[in-house]
Design a protein around this motif. Sequence first.
Motif, PDB file in Angstrom:
ATOM      1  N   HIS A 133      59.137 127.218  40.975  1.00  0.00           N
ATOM      2  CA  HIS A 133      59.201 125.874  40.369  1.00  0.00           C
ATOM      3  C   HIS A 133      60.635 125.552  39.936  1.00  0.00           C
ATOM      4  O   HIS A 133      61.135 124.460  40.179  1.00  0.00           O
ATOM      5  CB  HIS A 133      58.300 125.807  39.137  1.00  0.00           C
ATOM      6  CG  HIS A 133      56.840 125.624  39.449  1.00  0.00           C
ATOM      7  ND1 HIS A 133      56.366 124.560  40.169  1.00  0.00           N
ATOM      8  CD2 HIS A 133      55.757 126.366  39.116  1.00  0.00           C
ATOM      9  CE1 HIS A 133      55.037 124.649  40.269  1.00  0.00           C
ATOM     10  NE2 HIS A 133      54.650 125.738  39.636  1.00  0.00           N
ATOM     11  N   SER A 178      53.471 121.935  33.023  1.00  0.00           N
ATOM     12  CA  SER A 178      52.300 121.977  33.901  1.00  0.00           C
ATOM     13  C   SER A 178      51.040 122.212  33.084  1.00  0.00           C
ATOM     14  O   SER A 178      51.035 122.077  31.861  1.00  0.00           O
ATOM     15  CB  SER A 178      52.493 123.082  34.940  1.00  0.00           C
ATOM     16  OG  SER A 178      52.436 124.334  34.296  1.00  0.00           O
ATOM     17  N   GLY A 233      56.173 120.355  37.593  1.00  0.00           N
ATOM     18  CA  GLY A 233      54.843 120.548  37.015  1.00  0.00           C
ATOM     19  C   GLY A 233      54.076 119.244  37.036  1.00  0.00           C
ATOM     20  O   GLY A 233      54.658 118.157  37.047  1.00  0.00           O
ATOM     21  N   GLY A 234      52.764 119.354  37.029  1.00  0.00           N
ATOM     22  CA  GLY A 234      51.901 118.188  37.178  1.00  0.00           C
ATOM     23  C   GLY A 234      52.121 117.112  36.127  1.00  0.00           C
ATOM     24  O   GLY A 234      51.991 115.915  36.415  1.00  0.00           O
ATOM     25  N   CYS A 287      56.350 119.347  43.089  1.00  0.00           N
ATOM     26  CA  CYS A 287      56.337 119.644  41.650  1.00  0.00           C
ATOM     27  C   CYS A 287      55.155 120.530  41.317  1.00  0.00           C
ATOM     28  O   CYS A 287      55.184 121.327  40.396  1.00  0.00           O
ATOM     29  CB  CYS A 287      56.178 118.365  40.839  1.00  0.00           C
ATOM     30  SG  CYS A 287      57.706 117.559  40.435  1.00  0.00           S
ATOM     31  N   THR A 288      54.063 120.334  42.064  1.00  0.00           N
ATOM     32  CA  THR A 288      52.855 121.128  41.810  1.00  0.00           C
ATOM     33  C   THR A 288      52.867 122.349  42.743  1.00  0.00           C
ATOM     34  O   THR A 288      53.774 122.500  43.564  1.00  0.00           O
ATOM     35  CB  THR A 288      51.605 120.263  42.034  1.00  0.00           C
ATOM     36  OG1 THR A 288      51.692 119.712  43.338  1.00  0.00           O
ATOM     37  CG2 THR A 288      51.540 119.115  41.048  1.00  0.00           C
TER      38      THR A 288
END
Length: 358
Positions: free
Chosen positions: A121, A141, A277-278, A308-309
């Motif tokens: 990430h 996230s 992240g989400g 991002c996820t």
Amino acid sequence: MTTTIFLGIESSCDDTAAAVVRRGAGGAEILSSVVEGQAPLHAAFGGVVPEIAARAHAERLDYAVESALAGAGVTLADLDGIAVTAGPGLIGGLLSGLMLAKGLAAASGLPMVGVNHLAGHALTPRLTDGIDYPYLMLLVSGGHCQFLAVEGPETFRRLGSTIDDAPGEAFDKIAKLLALPQPGGPPVEREAELGDPKRFALPRPLLDRVGCDMSFSGLKTAVLRARDEIIAQKGGLTVQDRRDLCAGFQAAVADVLAEKTRRALAAFPAPVIAVAGGVAANRTIRTRLMAVAEATGTRFLAPPLRLCTDNAAMIAWAGIERFQAGARDDASLAARSRWPLDQTAAPVIGSGRRGAKA
Ligand code: KG4
Ligand code: ZN
């Protein structure tokens, strides 16, 4: 720079993923990225069931790899190496990925590199935008919330993190207590757009404490209390009550993230701040973070949501970076359910869900 092509394998939580990434003189290119989510398998249980996840990874990973290779138009013979997530995450899923990577490496003679999922990430903005070190990363996230000073492919300094829940986890719990579907981020955001963020006086946890550590669990409890108070008074929630609770909650999370980001940038004045992240998909939060970046003359970067996820392109990329720095792993590479990026940072109490999606 010579061209380097890696296969990446990711199976640390509930996404079975494989990807092929090439790094050459012209930069990086994602040749293929296959992500097969397991959400339907876990839906009935209200969370990821480790045994179901592990079995699904074991059943689907080789198809994901085949389809990533085919999608990229390459065979194993065209690769320079294999990168695999070795942690942190759910141990059964990690083992499925490691076994496959080790088998492929043994059969093909290709080098193998183990990757920390969080490093995947954190290094994504270098894959997507080719930025240089150093930069500041905010990882937000369902399982993580931390500020990282990223100074090299294996040099991460944690400037602050949540001491309890991750923001995505808090969004999910708020959705649950307001009878909204899972994952909770998108429906809570939709409701919040129609609500009054000022109606409920919700706390901004840890803003009174110096530094970049965060906390979201008390905020969740405050929303629960506000909800129960309305129910006690009126016997139930109106649509507007729910919207106002969502708006108040989202505003509190955005306030905390914005102020802590301001402090992180003051502590580590990097030329770029990147988010992953989400939760970085949330428009209110994103706008607030952009404003903080703009106020300090810092470039704001948010990779496309699919990167991002959880995905395997980030694993392939982090593998290439480690490989080019000389890293090689062998058949003794072990899966690690816990694996902090910054080994020198003091452990924080209950940071994120144990074995949760990172
Ligand atoms: O990065 P991610 O896909 O998975 C990991 O946790 O690694 O993030 C998922 C989390 C979930 O908790 C979800 O509710 C949250 O991100 N999320 C959002 C939004 N979209 C997804 N939270 C707030 N606003 C959103 N629009
Ligand atoms: Zn992740």
